[in-house]
Motif scaffolding. Structure first.
Motif, PDB file in Angstrom:
ATOM      1  N   THR A 160     -99.212  18.374  32.360  1.00 31.89           N
ATOM      2  CA  THR A 160     -98.243  18.019  31.323  1.00 31.89           C
ATOM      3  C   THR A 160     -97.079  17.209  31.895  1.00 31.89           C
ATOM      4  O   THR A 160     -96.737  17.323  33.080  1.00 31.89           O
ATOM      5  CB  THR A 160     -97.666  19.280  30.655  1.00 31.89           C
ATOM      6  OG1 THR A 160     -96.851  20.004  31.606  1.00 31.89           O
ATOM      7  CG2 THR A 160     -98.785  20.181  30.146  1.00 31.89           C
ATOM      8  N   GLU A 208     -94.061  17.722  31.053  1.00 35.64           N
ATOM      9  CA  GLU A 208     -92.989  18.684  31.308  1.00 35.64           C
ATOM     10  C   GLU A 208     -93.036  19.193  32.744  1.00 35.64           C
ATOM     11  O   GLU A 208     -91.993  19.309  33.408  1.00 35.64           O
ATOM     12  CB  GLU A 208     -93.102  19.868  30.340  1.00 35.64           C
ATOM     13  CG  GLU A 208     -92.689  19.566  28.916  1.00 35.64           C
ATOM     14  CD  GLU A 208     -93.822  19.018  28.063  1.00 35.64           C
ATOM     15  OE1 GLU A 208     -93.640  18.897  26.843  1.00 35.64           O
ATOM     16  OE2 GLU A 208     -94.896  18.680  28.633  1.00 35.64           O
ATOM     17  N   GLU A 265     -96.969  10.222  20.008  1.00 34.35           N
ATOM     18  CA  GLU A 265     -96.366  11.499  20.387  1.00 34.35           C
ATOM     19  C   GLU A 265     -96.111  11.560  21.896  1.00 34.35           C
ATOM     20  O   GLU A 265     -95.067  12.041  22.348  1.00 34.35           O
ATOM     21  CB  GLU A 265     -97.273  12.663  19.975  1.00 34.35           C
ATOM     22  CG  GLU A 265     -97.422  12.853  18.479  1.00 34.35           C
ATOM     23  CD  GLU A 265     -98.537  12.009  17.869  1.00 34.35           C
ATOM     24  OE1 GLU A 265     -99.032  11.075  18.559  1.00 34.35           O
ATOM     25  OE2 GLU A 265     -98.912  12.279  16.722  1.00 34.35           O
ATOM     26  N   LYS A 298     -93.143   9.322  22.822  1.00 33.54           N
ATOM     27  CA  LYS A 298     -91.883   9.962  22.435  1.00 33.54           C
ATOM     28  C   LYS A 298     -91.517  11.071  23.409  1.00 33.54           C
ATOM     29  O   LYS A 298     -90.367  11.177  23.856  1.00 33.54           O
ATOM     30  CB  LYS A 298     -91.998  10.518  21.017  1.00 33.54           C
ATOM     31  CG  LYS A 298     -90.731  11.201  20.525  1.00 33.54           C
ATOM     32  CD  LYS A 298     -90.912  11.760  19.120  1.00 33.54           C
ATOM     33  CE  LYS A 298     -89.651  12.480  18.648  1.00 33.54           C
ATOM     34  NZ  LYS A 298     -89.826  13.093  17.319  1.00 33.54           N
ATOM     35  N   LYS A 299     -92.485  11.914  23.746  1.00 34.69           N
ATOM     36  CA  LYS A 299     -92.230  13.010  24.681  1.00 34.69           C
ATOM     37  C   LYS A 299     -91.801  12.481  26.050  1.00 34.69           C
ATOM     38  O   LYS A 299     -90.869  13.010  26.674  1.00 34.69           O
ATOM     39  CB  LYS A 299     -93.484  13.877  24.824  1.00 34.69           C
ATOM     40  CG  LYS A 299     -93.385  15.009  25.830  1.00 34.69           C
ATOM     41  CD  LYS A 299     -92.311  16.000  25.469  1.00 34.69           C
ATOM     42  CE  LYS A 299     -92.684  16.803  24.254  1.00 34.69           C
ATOM     43  NZ  LYS A 299     -91.683  17.866  23.963  1.00 34.69           N
ATOM     44  N   GLU A 339     -88.195  11.383  25.915  1.00 31.93           N
ATOM     45  CA  GLU A 339     -87.274  12.528  25.881  1.00 31.93           C
ATOM     46  C   GLU A 339     -87.101  13.154  27.266  1.00 31.93           C
ATOM     47  O   GLU A 339     -86.008  13.598  27.629  1.00 31.93           O
ATOM     48  CB  GLU A 339     -87.804  13.588  24.904  1.00 31.93           C
ATOM     49  CG  GLU A 339     -87.772  13.151  23.441  1.00 31.93           C
ATOM     50  CD  GLU A 339     -88.498  14.126  22.532  1.00 31.93           C
ATOM     51  OE1 GLU A 339     -89.158  15.057  23.062  1.00 31.93           O
ATOM     52  OE2 GLU A 339     -88.419  13.956  21.301  1.00 31.93           O
TER      53      GLU A 339
END
Length: 278
Positions: A154, A156, A193, A196-197, A200
């Motif tokens: 991911t 993240e 998506e 965008k992630k 961010e």
């Protein structure tokens, strides 16, 4: 747009750059030393400097890829010491060749009962390397191809590991399209998506290179099996186009790690420029 492929350093770093240029590549990747060993290499600094100058003259971008045994989650102190010394050697060679940095795979999960321990070990190893490293070449963390939910799949995870390192400015990212597809991070239909992630999280701001690979298996398979870009894998041309047309990726080099037995890298690079080149 910059397209290229992985090339051999069998005849030296300058030769690798010249070979890439002969294929009409404007970017390339190479192993800085024996890809199956963590032994530090006493490399030819003159050859590396000539490679760097050649790339400047021909507006080429290069990155190195750490050897296969490199692990950011080494299981004992002996292996950790090997990895740290090897990565410092890789970065030194990358710097001498004028490369952006060294691609390093995200670490592996060592204990399913204590997942945070693996992340902490990664951060500790990266800190140990980067506390000693004073050059401009970066470690480029690469996403993994495991099944959904596996470690290192991911945005993240990638960005958080970077953020938690003491020398985060020395860390960038490498995004592998086959790995992203295999893990379900990018399923071919969720680019908006994902973009965008990434915005961010600041992922795109630190993306150094893209490994451009198709996949021999469908999304979510968790299998890392590369296929050629055009007509060979599960990722369709119109899905790749989402990457190619994205403004945030216009300056990021795309490096092929695709099979060469059906289509040569030279042919594939030509097709990429014909399809998506500026």
């Amino acid at each position: 747009m910059k397209f290229g492929s992985h090339v051999s350093i069998r005849n030296g770093y300058l030769s690798a750059a010249k070979h890439a240029f002969s294929m009409n590549a404007s970017a390339f990747q190479y192993f800085p030393k024996n890809p199956r060993s963590l032994s530090a290499k006493n490399f030819n600094k003159e050859d590396a400097a000539l490679c760097s100058e050649y790339c400047k003259v021909h507006s080429m971008t290069s990155v190195s890829h750490s050897p296969y045994p490199t692990s950011l989650t080494p299981q004992d102190s002996f292996k950790r010491n090997q990895v740290v010394k090897s990565l410092l050697n890789d970065l030194e060679i990358s710097e001498a060749c004028g490369s952006l940095g060294t691609v390093v795979h995200f670490g592996k999960l060592l204990d399913v009962h204590e997942p945070l321990a693996s992340y902490q070990l990664m951060i500790d190893v990266l800190d140990e390397v980067l506390n000693e490293w004073t050059g401009s070449a970066k470690i480029l963390l690469e996403n993994m191809a495991g099944k959904p939910g596996s470690i290192g799949t991911t945005l993240e995870e990638l960005t958080q590991v970077r953020n938690l390192c003491g020398d985060s400015e020395k860390i960038g990212f490498c995004l592998d399209t086959c790995h992203a597809f295999a893990s379900g991070l990018w399923n071919g239909g969720n680019w908006q998506e994902l973009e965008k992630k990434g915005r961010e999280l600041g992922f795109w701001d630190n993306l150094g290179v893209i490994h451009l690979n198709n996949s021999n298996y469908d999304t979510g398979s968790g299998k890392d099996r590369h296929a050629n870009i055009f007509g060979q894998g599960y990722i369709r041309e119109e899905q790749f186009s989402q990457f190619m047309r994205a403004d945030i990726l216009k300056k990021v080099p795309f490096i092929l790690e695709t099979p060469k037995d059906v289509v040569s890298h030279e042919e594939e690079i030509l097709a990429l420029y014909k399809k998506w080149g500026d």
